[in-house]
Every structure is written in C-alpha cells, then in structure tokens.
Enzyme design. Sequence first.
Site, PDB file in Angstrom:
ATOM      1  N   ASP A   1       0.814  -1.215   0.000  1.00  0.00           N
ATOM      2  CA  ASP A   1       0.000   0.000   0.000  1.00  0.00           C
ATOM      3  C   ASP A   1       0.849   1.268   0.000  1.00  0.00           C
ATOM      4  OD1 ASP A   1       1.002  -0.294   2.592  1.00  0.00           O
ATOM      5  OD2 ASP A   1      -0.918  -0.839   3.455  1.00  0.00           O
TER       6      ASP A   1
ATOM      7  N   ASN B   1      -7.127  -2.921  14.698  1.00  0.00           N
ATOM      8  CA  ASN B   1      -8.530  -3.249  14.404  1.00  0.00           C
ATOM      9  C   ASN B   1      -8.652  -4.441  13.448  1.00  0.00           C
ATOM     10  OD1 ASN B   1      -7.745  -2.203  11.969  1.00  0.00           O
ATOM     11  ND2 ASN B   1      -9.156  -0.465  11.956  1.00  0.00           N
TER      12      ASN B   1
ATOM     13  N   HIS C   1      -6.989  -4.850  10.536  1.00  0.00           N
ATOM     14  CA  HIS C   1      -6.780  -4.606   9.100  1.00  0.00           C
ATOM     15  C   HIS C   1      -5.475  -5.242   8.611  1.00  0.00           C
ATOM     16  CE1 HIS C   1      -4.635  -0.581  10.055  1.00  0.00           C
ATOM     17  NE2 HIS C   1      -3.743  -1.273   9.384  1.00  0.00           N
TER      18      HIS C   1
ATOM     19  N   GLU D   1      -9.565  -1.970   5.813  1.00  0.00           N
ATOM     20  CA  GLU D   1     -10.195  -1.751   7.112  1.00  0.00           C
ATOM     21  C   GLU D   1     -11.386  -2.693   7.306  1.00  0.00           C
ATOM     22  OE1 GLU D   1      -8.626  -0.095   9.135  1.00  0.00           O
ATOM     23  OE2 GLU D   1      -7.999   1.894   8.466  1.00  0.00           O
TER      24      GLU D   1
HETATM   25  C1  GLP Z   1      -0.310   0.247   8.623  1.00  0.00           C
HETATM   26  C2  GLP Z   1       0.067  -0.599   7.413  1.00  0.00           C
HETATM   27  C3  GLP Z   1      -0.099  -2.077   7.705  1.00  0.00           C
HETATM   28  C4  GLP Z   1       0.562  -2.424   9.030  1.00  0.00           C
HETATM   29  C5  GLP Z   1      -0.084  -1.650  10.143  1.00  0.00           C
HETATM   30  C6  GLP Z   1       0.502  -1.948  11.502  1.00  0.00           C
HETATM   31  O1  GLP Z   1      -1.670   0.456   8.711  1.00  0.00           O
HETATM   32  N1  GLP Z   1      -0.688  -0.266   6.243  1.00  0.00           N
HETATM   33  O2  GLP Z   1       0.459  -2.826   6.639  1.00  0.00           O
HETATM   34  O3  GLP Z   1       0.424  -3.798   9.270  1.00  0.00           O
HETATM   35  O4  GLP Z   1       0.118  -0.261   9.867  1.00  0.00           O
HETATM   36  O5  GLP Z   1       1.638  -1.187  11.701  1.00  0.00           O
HETATM   37  P1  GLP Z   1       2.656  -1.326  12.914  1.00  0.00           P
HETATM   38  O6  GLP Z   1       3.529  -2.460  12.570  1.00  0.00           O
HETATM   39  O7  GLP Z   1       3.384  -0.024  12.929  1.00  0.00           O
HETATM   40  O8  GLP Z   1       1.836  -1.572  14.131  1.00  0.00           O
END
Ligand code: GLP
Length: 259
Positions: A67, A136, A138, A143
């Site tokens: 993404d 959450n 995702h 989402e």
């Molecule tokens: C973002 C990314 C996800 C990732 C999530 C958790 O939303 N798009 O791919 O898994 O954050 O991030 P973190 O590892 O910083 O908790």
Amino acid sequence: MKILIHPDAARAAGAVADRIADLLAARPGAVLGLATGGTMEPVYAALIDRAGQGRFPAARFTSFNLDEYVGLGPDHPQSYHVYMRRHLFGPLGLPPGQAHLPRGDAPDLEAEAARYEAAIAAAGGIDLQLLGIGANGHIGFNEPSSSLVSRTRVKTLARKTVEDNRRFFGPGEPVPRHALTMGIGTVMDAAEVVLLATGAAKAQAVAAMVEGPLSASCPASILQMHAKATLVCDRAAAAALRMTEYYETVHPEGGAPQL
Ligand code: GLP
C-alpha cells in the site's frame, strides 16, 4: 493456519527474516509482497543481516508493497516508498526496477490500481506475502468491512488507523486519510502468507484473526481460508488466544513441529 509463538519480538522478527532468506536462497528471483509499519523494521534489519552473511543473493528478487498513502509522492519522507528505500531496498542495493509500490500521487488512482494489479500478474504473482496487522484487524489498509474478495483500490482509513500511524508524522503534520492498497483478494492470491504481530496492542486483533469467526469485521480472519498462512507472533501478541497450550505443544517456542 500455522501459529508460531516466539518468546519475544526480536526472535519473532528473526524467524520471519529466516523464512524470507530461505525462500530467496532457494529461489533468488522470487516475488515478495512486502509490508511497512514499525513491526517490519526489525524484520528488514535482520534480513539485511542475513544477506550480509551471504545466506541469499541480495538483489535478485522482485517485490510489490501492499500500500501507499494517497497524496504522498515517492519522495515524501512519510511515504512508504521512502520507508522501503531506507529500511530495505537501499541497504540491499535492490535495483529500483525490481521494487514496486503503488503511486499514491497518481492523477488517476483507479487506473493506477489496475496498473498495479496487472504488474503483479505480469510478474507471475506473489510467492510470499508479508503482512502486519492493524489493532482493528486490518491487513494492508483493508479496514473492517472491506470486501473479502477486494482488489487494489482506494480505501478510507479508520480513525483508529490514522491515530495509530500519527507517530510516524511530525507534530501538527496532517496524516493522510486515504490509501491505495492491495485488496484482500490480491493478498489471498499469494502462494504463501506470513503475518507478523508483536506487542500487547495487537493481542485482540490476533485472537479475532485466529479464533474468531471468519468476518469482514476482522479482515485478517480471511487467512483462515488460506492454504499456506503462518502467524508469527511474540507472547504479548498471543496473550488473548484461548488455545495457546495447543499451539505451543505443536511448535514449542515457535520452532519445528513436535511429531
Ligand atoms: C499500517 C500498514 C499495515 C501495518 C499496520 C501496523 O496500517 N498499512 O500494513 O500492518 O500499519 O503497523 P505497525 O507495525 O506499525 O503496528
């Protein structure tokens, strides 16, 4: 789903790096699906370390990231383009043409999404998709309520996701509210999926993903339907699982199965 509970976050990240290093040693030209976020930083550091040890050829793979934020160009400091160059592509010396991310600043985002899907298909599909998980549930930026068969498209971020990601932005700097993300169907097409979750903030999402119902309310729960999905986590992220004793019997300390 294979569930590997490691004693701590560093060992969990190292295990994910080992899985990727093993794949690239066996198939140097493999196609990786890559993720961003704080959870992935120690994975990429460990992978650079493994490359330095000569465990795999560092610059032969192709990659597609999950993404990118809508509105951020590839040189914006908080873009996932910059994140990937800083944490992985630069240190490995991966030729730019082999590393793909969607362009969040594309003038026509729908066309960019279609182009990205076509590029993944032209590369022969993803051999191993790396995933983190949002608090959450995702995956990518899909989402809760995302279609479980969705393809790459623009998604509006949940307020919780915007707040969680604020720490990567400067004080007062606006956090994007939209992202271009691979869909859940895109992720499910990968031959293998490895999801890494570390820390207590992920415990409820991990429990919903592994032991909850298959539901768009927890997008990661779709991995229950994947033939080769692995959850790698630390004890803190595993804390809300009910069947821990079983998972730890099968894979003590996240290791090889006890047969
Ligand atoms: C973002 C990314 C996800 C990732 C999530 C958790 O939303 N798009 O791919 O898994 O954050 O991030 P973190 O590892 O910083 O908790």
